[in-house]
Design a protein around this motif. Structure first.
Motif, mmCIF file in Angstrom:
data_model
loop_
_atom_site.group_PDB
_atom_site.id
_atom_site.type_symbol
_atom_site.label_atom_id
_atom_site.label_comp_id
_atom_site.label_asym_id
_atom_site.label_seq_id
_atom_site.Cartn_x
_atom_site.Cartn_y
_atom_site.Cartn_z
ATOM 1 N N THR A 76 41.798 46.632 47.008
ATOM 2 C CA THR A 76 43.033 45.999 47.465
ATOM 3 C C THR A 76 43.788 45.345 46.318
ATOM 4 O OG1 THR A 76 42.067 43.803 47.929
ATOM 5 C CG2 THR A 76 41.849 45.506 49.643
ATOM 6 N N ILE A 77 43.192 45.345 45.124
ATOM 7 C CA ILE A 77 43.809 44.707 43.963
ATOM 8 C C ILE A 77 44.450 45.782 43.084
ATOM 9 C CG2 ILE A 77 43.395 43.312 41.914
ATOM 10 C CD1 ILE A 77 40.989 42.105 43.331
ATOM 11 N N THR A 78 45.720 45.615 42.798
ATOM 12 C CA THR A 78 46.436 46.637 42.008
ATOM 13 C C THR A 78 46.639 46.236 40.554
ATOM 14 O OG1 THR A 78 48.552 45.686 42.738
ATOM 15 C CG2 THR A 78 47.626 47.519 44.045
ATOM 16 N N VAL A 79 46.618 44.938 40.251
ATOM 17 C CA VAL A 79 46.810 44.484 38.867
ATOM 18 C C VAL A 79 45.772 43.420 38.529
ATOM 19 C CG1 VAL A 79 49.273 45.018 38.819
ATOM 20 C CG2 VAL A 79 48.515 42.752 39.592
ATOM 21 N N HIS A 80 45.439 43.353 37.248
ATOM 22 C CA HIS A 80 44.488 42.344 36.756
ATOM 23 C C HIS A 80 43.192 42.359 37.566
ATOM 24 C CE1 HIS A 80 47.875 40.984 34.434
ATOM 25 N NE2 HIS A 80 48.540 40.591 35.513
ATOM 26 N N ARG A 81 42.678 43.539 37.805
ATOM 27 C CA ARG A 81 41.514 43.673 38.694
ATOM 28 C C ARG A 81 40.285 42.930 38.160
ATOM 29 N NH1 ARG A 81 40.193 49.514 40.737
ATOM 30 N NH2 ARG A 81 41.938 48.939 42.084
ATOM 31 N N ALA A 82 39.949 43.131 36.886
ATOM 32 C CA ALA A 82 38.721 42.544 36.339
ATOM 33 C C ALA A 82 38.707 41.026 36.442
ATOM 34 C CB ALA A 82 38.509 43.010 34.896
ATOM 35 N N PRO A 83 39.721 40.316 35.939
ATOM 36 C CA PRO A 83 39.664 38.846 36.035
ATOM 37 C C PRO A 83 39.707 38.352 37.475
ATOM 38 C CG PRO A 83 41.792 39.571 35.179
ATOM 39 C CD PRO A 83 40.900 40.756 35.159
ATOM 40 N N ARG A 84 40.401 39.063 38.338
ATOM 41 C CA ARG A 84 40.466 38.631 39.742
ATOM 42 C C ARG A 84 39.123 38.836 40.438
ATOM 43 N NH1 ARG A 84 45.784 40.740 42.684
ATOM 44 N NH2 ARG A 84 44.736 39.567 44.350
ATOM 45 N N MET A 85 38.415 39.879 40.070
ATOM 46 C CA MET A 85 37.085 40.085 40.646
ATOM 47 C C MET A 85 36.096 39.048 40.127
ATOM 48 S SD MET A 85 37.212 42.295 42.960
ATOM 49 C CE MET A 85 35.448 42.256 43.269
ATOM 50 N N VAL A 86 36.296 38.589 38.906
ATOM 51 C CA VAL A 86 35.465 37.503 38.375
ATOM 52 C C VAL A 86 35.671 36.248 39.219
ATOM 53 C CG1 VAL A 86 35.144 35.926 36.436
ATOM 54 C CG2 VAL A 86 35.341 38.386 36.024
ATOM 55 N N VAL A 87 36.921 35.958 39.576
ATOM 56 C CA VAL A 87 37.220 34.793 40.418
ATOM 57 C C VAL A 87 36.581 34.967 41.795
ATOM 58 C CG1 VAL A 87 39.063 33.514 41.571
ATOM 59 C CG2 VAL A 87 39.355 34.266 39.212
ATOM 60 N N PHE A 88 36.701 36.153 42.374
ATOM 61 C CA PHE A 88 36.104 36.440 43.681
ATOM 62 C C PHE A 88 34.599 36.201 43.651
ATOM 63 C CE2 PHE A 88 33.900 39.392 46.502
ATOM 64 C CZ PHE A 88 34.545 39.193 47.721
#
Length: 252
Positions: A76-88
């Protein structure tokens, strides 16, 4: 062909990263505490050290079963996937780290039970097994497990979260459902002994099977029934709960 490879990579990458994180946590657990015999209570650790150990332990045990949800959320993430998954992932683990506070209090209290006459420790162990067994058979367990096993509804909910806090809220929300699903299984570690690596391996297999296997709900019920059986059997075989009866303390 190229499009298919990109899709496969997008699906596999979050799962692979979580598995690497889980493997790293296992290495940390074994390296730091693997040579210490399983002990009752808090193992003499202060609160901060206990929380660090607890967080590392829960990362090792929980992340493998979380990979499908993480992979689905990543789509569901289209941009900045890696850092956003780290936050998740960090938010998910923060829920478990917070759960370490009551876990510390519970471990401290049950540790005192282990110093009481053997019959008292055995009775407490029976209660721990019984609590887990009953909870495994409750509708609340089924509800939390269903959300972990079929997370499409969660993805729709997470998609409605606005703003930059979306990943933090989604990770914390999923962590809360995971905690609701597995807290009683983690309480069993007080009976088996804190940092009993064999117990950790078995419980990790149970948690992962419950969440990912086609017969996961059946497995949850079988584990519940087995736990109730152990609640009675521990009176005849105290070594089933070395963390509370002092019998057969063993690590890995």
């Amino acid at each position: 062909m190229t499009g298919r490879l990109v899709t496969v990579r997008r699906r596999a990458s979050p799962a692979g990263l979580l598995l690497v994180a889980a493997a790293t946590a296992w290495v940390g657990v074994v390296t730091r505490w693997g040579g210490i015999p399983a002990m009752s209570g808090t193992m003499g650790l202060g609160l901060l050290v206990f929380l660090a150990m607890w967080t590392l332990m829960t990362a090792a045990m929980m992340l493998p079963a979380t990979t499908p949800v993480a992979a689905l959320y990543a789509r569901t993430i289209t941009v900045h996937r890696a850092p956003r998954m780290v936050v998740f992932t960090a938010a998910y683990l923060l829920v478990w780290a917070t759960a370490g506070l009551p876990a510390y209090g519970l471990a401290a209290g049950l540790g005192r039970a282990a110093s009481l006459p053997a019959v008292a420790g055995t009775a407490v162990a029976a209660a721990v097994f019984a609590v887990n067994g009953v909870y495994q058979l409750t509708p609340l367990k089924d509800r939390c497990l269903a959300r972990c096993r079929s997370p499409i509804g969660l993805m729709l909910r997470y998609a409605s979260y606005p703003g930059p806090s979306r990943d933090l809220r989604a990770g914390a929300h999923h962590g809360a459902f995971c905690l609701g699903c597995c807290w009683s299984l983690m309480v069993l570690l007080t009976a088996f002994g804190v940092m009993n690596l064999w117990a950790m391996v078995v419980l990790t297999a149970v948690i992962t099977t419950e969440k990912l296997a086609p017969a996961g709900r059946l497995v949850a019920r079988v584990v519940g029934i087995a736990s109730i059986v152990l609640a009675g059997a521990v009176f005849w075989i105290p070594a089933l709960a070395p963390g509370l009866t002092g019998s057969g303390m063993a690590g890995m």
